[in-house]
Design a protein around this motif. Structure first.
Motif, PDB file in Angstrom:
ATOM      1  N   THR A   1       0.829  -1.216   0.000  1.00  0.00           N
ATOM      2  CA  THR A   1       0.000   0.000   0.000  1.00  0.00           C
ATOM      3  C   THR A   1       0.855   1.254   0.000  1.00  0.00           C
ATOM      4  O   THR A   1       0.407   2.306  -0.444  1.00  0.00           O
ATOM      5  CB  THR A   1      -0.898   0.064   1.257  1.00  0.00           C
ATOM      6  OG1 THR A   1      -0.052   0.091   2.425  1.00  0.00           O
ATOM      7  CG2 THR A   1      -1.842  -1.125   1.316  1.00  0.00           C
ATOM      8  N   ASP A   2       2.081   1.127   0.527  1.00  0.00           N
ATOM      9  CA  ASP A   2       2.945   2.298   0.659  1.00  0.00           C
ATOM     10  C   ASP A   2       4.363   1.948   0.239  1.00  0.00           C
ATOM     11  O   ASP A   2       5.025   1.145   0.902  1.00  0.00           O
ATOM     12  CB  ASP A   2       2.968   2.784   2.118  1.00  0.00           C
ATOM     13  CG  ASP A   2       1.613   3.357   2.520  1.00  0.00           C
ATOM     14  OD1 ASP A   2       0.700   2.562   2.821  1.00  0.00           O
ATOM     15  OD2 ASP A   2       1.488   4.605   2.502  1.00  0.00           O
ATOM     16  N   VAL A   3       4.790   2.554  -0.854  1.00  0.00           N
ATOM     17  CA  VAL A   3       6.162   2.347  -1.317  1.00  0.00           C
ATOM     18  C   VAL A   3       7.026   3.434  -0.676  1.00  0.00           C
ATOM     19  O   VAL A   3       6.777   4.622  -0.866  1.00  0.00           O
ATOM     20  CB  VAL A   3       6.246   2.427  -2.853  1.00  0.00           C
ATOM     21  CG1 VAL A   3       7.698   2.421  -3.313  1.00  0.00           C
ATOM     22  CG2 VAL A   3       5.476   1.273  -3.482  1.00  0.00           C
TER      23      VAL A   3
ATOM     24  N   LEU B   1      14.661   7.681  -6.740  1.00  0.00           N
ATOM     25  CA  LEU B   1      13.747   6.916  -7.588  1.00  0.00           C
ATOM     26  C   LEU B   1      12.468   7.690  -7.901  1.00  0.00           C
ATOM     27  O   LEU B   1      11.559   7.163  -8.558  1.00  0.00           O
ATOM     28  CB  LEU B   1      13.419   5.567  -6.935  1.00  0.00           C
ATOM     29  CG  LEU B   1      14.595   4.573  -6.968  1.00  0.00           C
ATOM     30  CD1 LEU B   1      14.312   3.346  -6.117  1.00  0.00           C
ATOM     31  CD2 LEU B   1      14.911   4.152  -8.399  1.00  0.00           C
ATOM     32  N   ALA B   2      12.405   8.944  -7.452  1.00  0.00           N
ATOM     33  CA  ALA B   2      11.168   9.718  -7.669  1.00  0.00           C
ATOM     34  C   ALA B   2      10.849   9.863  -9.155  1.00  0.00           C
ATOM     35  O   ALA B   2       9.675   9.835  -9.554  1.00  0.00           O
ATOM     36  CB  ALA B   2      11.280  11.089  -7.012  1.00  0.00           C
ATOM     37  N   ASP B   3      11.873   9.993  -9.991  1.00  0.00           N
ATOM     38  CA  ASP B   3      11.636  10.163 -11.427  1.00  0.00           C
ATOM     39  C   ASP B   3      11.044   8.912 -12.068  1.00  0.00           C
ATOM     40  O   ASP B   3      10.485   8.977 -13.167  1.00  0.00           O
ATOM     41  CB  ASP B   3      12.946  10.478 -12.157  1.00  0.00           C
ATOM     42  CG  ASP B   3      13.405  11.892 -11.905  1.00  0.00           C
ATOM     43  OD1 ASP B   3      12.622  12.661 -11.314  1.00  0.00           O
ATOM     44  OD2 ASP B   3      14.539  12.216 -12.290  1.00  0.00           O
ATOM     45  N   ALA B   4      11.244   7.775 -11.418  1.00  0.00           N
ATOM     46  CA  ALA B   4      10.707   6.524 -11.984  1.00  0.00           C
ATOM     47  C   ALA B   4       9.233   6.346 -11.624  1.00  0.00           C
ATOM     48  O   ALA B   4       8.526   5.557 -12.258  1.00  0.00           O
ATOM     49  CB  ALA B   4      11.509   5.324 -11.474  1.00  0.00           C
TER      50      ALA B   4
ATOM     51  N   TYR C   1       3.140   6.694  -2.687  1.00  0.00           N
ATOM     52  CA  TYR C   1       4.609   6.740  -2.812  1.00  0.00           C
ATOM     53  C   TYR C   1       5.182   7.760  -1.827  1.00  0.00           C
ATOM     54  O   TYR C   1       4.697   8.886  -1.743  1.00  0.00           O
ATOM     55  CB  TYR C   1       5.006   7.116  -4.242  1.00  0.00           C
ATOM     56  CG  TYR C   1       4.835   5.949  -5.197  1.00  0.00           C
ATOM     57  CD1 TYR C   1       5.828   4.990  -5.328  1.00  0.00           C
ATOM     58  CD2 TYR C   1       3.662   5.795  -5.925  1.00  0.00           C
ATOM     59  CE1 TYR C   1       5.662   3.903  -6.170  1.00  0.00           C
ATOM     60  CE2 TYR C   1       3.484   4.708  -6.782  1.00  0.00           C
ATOM     61  CZ  TYR C   1       4.493   3.774  -6.903  1.00  0.00           C
ATOM     62  OH  TYR C   1       4.333   2.695  -7.721  1.00  0.00           O
ATOM     63  N   HIS C   2       6.208   7.347  -1.119  1.00  0.00           N
ATOM     64  CA  HIS C   2       6.902   8.228  -0.173  1.00  0.00           C
ATOM     65  C   HIS C   2       8.375   8.194  -0.545  1.00  0.00           C
ATOM     66  O   HIS C   2       9.016   7.141  -0.447  1.00  0.00           O
ATOM     67  CB  HIS C   2       6.749   7.718   1.256  1.00  0.00           C
ATOM     68  CG  HIS C   2       5.333   7.363   1.622  1.00  0.00           C
ATOM     69  ND1 HIS C   2       4.466   8.249   2.224  1.00  0.00           N
ATOM     70  CD2 HIS C   2       4.631   6.205   1.454  1.00  0.00           C
ATOM     71  CE1 HIS C   2       3.294   7.656   2.415  1.00  0.00           C
ATOM     72  NE2 HIS C   2       3.365   6.425   1.961  1.00  0.00           N
ATOM     73  N   HIS C   3       8.896   9.318  -0.992  1.00  0.00           N
ATOM     74  CA  HIS C   3      10.317   9.355  -1.371  1.00  0.00           C
ATOM     75  C   HIS C   3      11.091  10.085  -0.286  1.00  0.00           C
ATOM     76  O   HIS C   3      10.859  11.259  -0.046  1.00  0.00           O
ATOM     77  CB  HIS C   3      10.479  10.051  -2.731  1.00  0.00           C
ATOM     78  CG  HIS C   3       9.800   9.297  -3.838  1.00  0.00           C
ATOM     79  ND1 HIS C   3       8.628   9.710  -4.416  1.00  0.00           N
ATOM     80  CD2 HIS C   3      10.119   8.139  -4.444  1.00  0.00           C
ATOM     81  CE1 HIS C   3       8.261   8.826  -5.343  1.00  0.00           C
ATOM     82  NE2 HIS C   3       9.151   7.862  -5.371  1.00  0.00           N
TER      83      HIS C   3
END
Ligand code: GLU
Length: 276
Positions: A205-207, A213-216, A234-236
């Motif tokens: 549920t939470d990457v 890796l935000a650009d991916a 997504y949590h970067h």
């Protein structure tokens, strides 16, 4: 998935290292952040071994991952998912995309791509998350018949973005990211495809992963739509850097967790070192 009290029913986070070198402080930060998030929500933390690159993955590095994470105090359900066991799932996803005409075989090597992208009429080559944005040399190749197994397969980004309203993702994926490789010739899959298929298969549920890796992430969100898979949150997180401000890499053995451990550091020392 929000409950009536604002909490989410079942948070599942994961740490997904590649067994290609020792884990260092940056990995510890990532794993602990994902672990803490799952714990705080009463959820589950998963470990996944991302070993699609069999030319670089090594069993002793994989064992070291288990040892380092256990030493840090983390636990995870077993058996652990290993991407080298998952080719059938990747093939099914690739077949789906191929059947819709979204993939095409590509025979270019790095040098071809750089040469085509640097042609005078093209201006300066644009850099995307996977390097130089592919100039499209093979885009007009065949897309019918059986899916080729002996060539790299690229996603036709323009066509993929046309199949739905992509403005929420990023307005210009075809120009800024281009036709990414979804199946490498030597592996039959790619990081982008595998990570998306596996996050969905594991109900993540939470990457939680690094800013690098935000650009991916727009690529992953696009693939989720194309494959009809749910999109996790997504949590970067910030990156752990060395004294010169450089991001730690696998080859920064000086920051390897095993070395800190051998020198008598405790897991709490590691937490302090990474600012947790
Ligand atoms: N396997 C990737 C790595 O080691 C991380 C994948 C991800 O978190 O999405 O960098």
């Amino acid at each position: 998935m929000a409950g009536t009290d604002g909490t989410r029913a079942c948070v599942i986070t994961r740490f997904a290292p590649s067994p290609t070198g020792p884990l260092h402080l940056g990995h510890a930060f990532s794993a602990l952040t994902a672990w803490d998030m799952a714990r705080a929500a009463g959820g589950t933390f998963l470990l996944r071994i991302e070993d699609i690159d069999q030319s670089r993955a090594r069993p002793d590095w994989e064992q070291q991952i288990y040892d380092d994470l256990a030493w840090l105090g983390l636990t995870w359900p077993t058996p652990v998912m290993r991407q080298s066991d998952r080719q059938a799932a990747y093939d099914a996803a690739l077949d789906m995309l191929w059947a819709r005409g979204l993939l095409y075989p590509c025979t270019c090597n790095r040098r071809d791509i750089l040469a085509a992208a640097s042609a005078p009429q093209e201006g300066a080559p644009l850099l995307g998350p996977d390097g130089v944005v592919y100039p499209g040399t093979c885009r007009h190749g065949t897309r019918t018949g059986l899916r080729p197994r002996d060539a790299a397969l690229r996603l036709d980004m323009q066509f993929a973005c046309q199949s739905f309203d992509n403005t929420a993702l990023s307005p210009d994926l075809a120009r800024t990211i281009g036709d990414v490789v979804l199946a490498r010739r030597d592996m039959g899959t790619s990081y982008h495809l595998s990570v998306v298929v596996d996050d969905a298969a594991q109900g993540v549920t939470d990457v939680v992963r690094g800013q690098d890796l935000a650009d991916a992430t727009p690529i992953h969100m696009l693939l989720q739509r194309l494959l009809d898979l749910p999109t996790p949150a997504y949590h970067h997180h910030r990156l752990i850097r060395d004294a010169n401000g450089k991001r730690l890499a696998k080859r920064d053995d000086a920051r390897a967790l095993g070395l800190y451990r051998d020198q008598g550091a405790t897991p709490d020392d590691i937490r302090r070192l990474v600012g947790l």
